[in-house]
Design a protein around this motif. Structure first.
Motif, PDB file in Angstrom:
ATOM      1  N   CYS A  12       0.829  -1.203   0.000  1.00 37.55           N
ATOM      2  CA  CYS A  12       0.000   0.000   0.000  1.00 37.55           C
ATOM      3  C   CYS A  12       0.868   1.260   0.000  1.00 37.55           C
ATOM      4  O   CYS A  12       0.532   2.252  -0.647  1.00 37.55           O
ATOM      5  N   GLU A  13       1.986   1.211   0.716  1.00 36.91           N
ATOM      6  CA  GLU A  13       2.934   2.330   0.718  1.00 36.91           C
ATOM      7  C   GLU A  13       3.489   2.561  -0.685  1.00 36.91           C
ATOM      8  O   GLU A  13       3.573   3.689  -1.164  1.00 36.91           O
ATOM      9  N   MET A  14       3.849   1.479  -1.347  1.00 42.31           N
ATOM     10  CA  MET A  14       4.347   1.559  -2.715  1.00 42.31           C
ATOM     11  C   MET A  14       3.281   2.161  -3.629  1.00 42.31           C
ATOM     12  O   MET A  14       3.574   3.024  -4.460  1.00 42.31           O
ATOM     13  N   ILE A  61      11.129  -2.719   7.668  1.00 42.50           N
ATOM     14  CA  ILE A  61      10.640  -3.554   6.569  1.00 42.50           C
ATOM     15  C   ILE A  61       9.592  -2.809   5.750  1.00 42.50           C
ATOM     16  O   ILE A  61       9.591  -2.862   4.519  1.00 42.50           O
ATOM     17  N   TRP A  62       8.721  -2.086   6.408  1.00 41.46           N
ATOM     18  CA  TRP A  62       7.688  -1.303   5.725  1.00 41.46           C
ATOM     19  C   TRP A  62       8.307  -0.281   4.787  1.00 41.46           C
ATOM     20  O   TRP A  62       7.922  -0.179   3.622  1.00 41.46           O
ATOM     21  N   THR A  63       9.288   0.465   5.282  1.00 40.99           N
ATOM     22  CA  THR A  63       9.928   1.468   4.422  1.00 40.99           C
ATOM     23  C   THR A  63      10.743   0.805   3.318  1.00 40.99           C
ATOM     24  O   THR A  63      10.797   1.319   2.197  1.00 40.99           O
ATOM     25  N   GLY A  64      11.364  -0.336   3.625  1.00 37.75           N
ATOM     26  CA  GLY A  64      12.137  -1.048   2.602  1.00 37.75           C
ATOM     27  C   GLY A  64      11.267  -1.522   1.454  1.00 37.75           C
ATOM     28  O   GLY A  64      11.625  -1.367   0.287  1.00 37.75           O
ATOM     29  N   ILE A  65      10.124  -2.100   1.791  1.00 40.05           N
ATOM     30  CA  ILE A  65       9.202  -2.554   0.750  1.00 40.05           C
ATOM     31  C   ILE A  65       8.697  -1.358  -0.054  1.00 40.05           C
ATOM     32  O   ILE A  65       8.657  -1.398  -1.289  1.00 40.05           O
ATOM     33  N   GLY A  66       8.325  -0.297   0.636  1.00 39.36           N
ATOM     34  CA  GLY A  66       7.805   0.882  -0.064  1.00 39.36           C
ATOM     35  C   GLY A  66       8.839   1.524  -0.969  1.00 39.36           C
ATOM     36  O   GLY A  66       8.561   1.842  -2.135  1.00 39.36           O
ATOM     37  N   ALA A  67      10.056   1.715  -0.465  1.00 36.27           N
ATOM     38  CA  ALA A  67      11.106   2.368  -1.255  1.00 36.27           C
ATOM     39  C   ALA A  67      11.552   1.493  -2.420  1.00 36.27           C
ATOM     40  O   ALA A  67      11.664   1.969  -3.561  1.00 36.27           O
ATOM     41  N   SER A  68      11.792   0.212  -2.154  1.00 39.07           N
ATOM     42  CA  SER A  68      12.225  -0.693  -3.222  1.00 39.07           C
ATOM     43  C   SER A  68      11.129  -0.870  -4.265  1.00 39.07           C
ATOM     44  O   SER A  68      11.391  -0.833  -5.464  1.00 39.07           O
ATOM     45  N   GLY A  69       9.924  -1.070  -3.779  1.00 37.56           N
ATOM     46  CA  GLY A  69       8.803  -1.257  -4.700  1.00 37.56           C
ATOM     47  C   GLY A  69       8.561  -0.041  -5.571  1.00 37.56           C
ATOM     48  O   GLY A  69       8.304  -0.173  -6.775  1.00 37.56           O
ATOM     49  N   ALA A  70       8.660   1.146  -4.984  1.00 40.00           N
ATOM     50  CA  ALA A  70       8.463   2.362  -5.765  1.00 40.00           C
ATOM     51  C   ALA A  70       9.570   2.519  -6.809  1.00 40.00           C
ATOM     52  O   ALA A  70       9.307   2.934  -7.948  1.00 40.00           O
ATOM     53  N   ALA A  71      10.806   2.177  -6.443  1.00 41.91           N
ATOM     54  CA  ALA A  71      11.912   2.265  -7.408  1.00 41.91           C
ATOM     55  C   ALA A  71      11.714   1.273  -8.557  1.00 41.91           C
ATOM     56  O   ALA A  71      11.917   1.612  -9.726  1.00 41.91           O
TER      57      ALA A  71
END
Length: 104
Positions: A12-14, A61-71
C-alpha cells in the motif's frame, strides 16, 4: 499473519508513492483519493502489524518494501534508469528486510 499484514502495508505504501507521481501528472480528485487511500491503508496495516512485531523491525521492513517497490515500479512503468548499481542497491535493501525478519 502479522508478516502478511506488514507486507500488505508495504504494498500500500508503494501504491501511495506511485499515486504521488500520478497526482503530479493529473491534478484531479480521483488521483488525490487514490493517493490518500494508499497511504491511509498503509498506515492502518502498519499499525496492525506493530501490535505483535517490534516497532523498529516493522518500520524498517515497511519502508524497505515501499522504497524498493516504488523504485522498481518507476523502472518498469516510468522508464527510470535500470543501471546495475541501482538494481544492486534495491536488492541490498530487500536483503536487509529479509535479514530483519530472520533475526526477529
Amino acid at each position: 499473519m502479522e508478516w502478511g499484514v506488514l507486507i500488505l502495508a508495504g504494498i500500500c505504501e508503494m501504491f501511495g508513492v506511485a499515486m504521488i507521481s500520478k497526482y503530479h501528472k493529473e491534478r484531479n480528485w480521483q488521483s488525490l483519493v487514490l493517493l490518500s487511500s494508499g497511504f491511509g491503508a498503509s498506515f492502518l496495516f502498519l499499525s496492525l502489524a506493530m501490535e505483535s512485531l517490534p516497532m523498529g523491525t516493522a518500520y524498517a521492513i515497511w519502508t524497505g518494501i515501499g522504497a524498493s517497490g516504488a523504485a522498481i515500479w518507476g523502472m518498469i512503468l516510468n522508464g527510470e534508469s535500470r543501471d546495475w548499481r541501482r538494481v544492486f542497491f534495491i536488492i541490498m535493501v530487500l536483503g536487509a528486510a529479509v535479514g530483519l525478519k530472520l533475526a526477529a
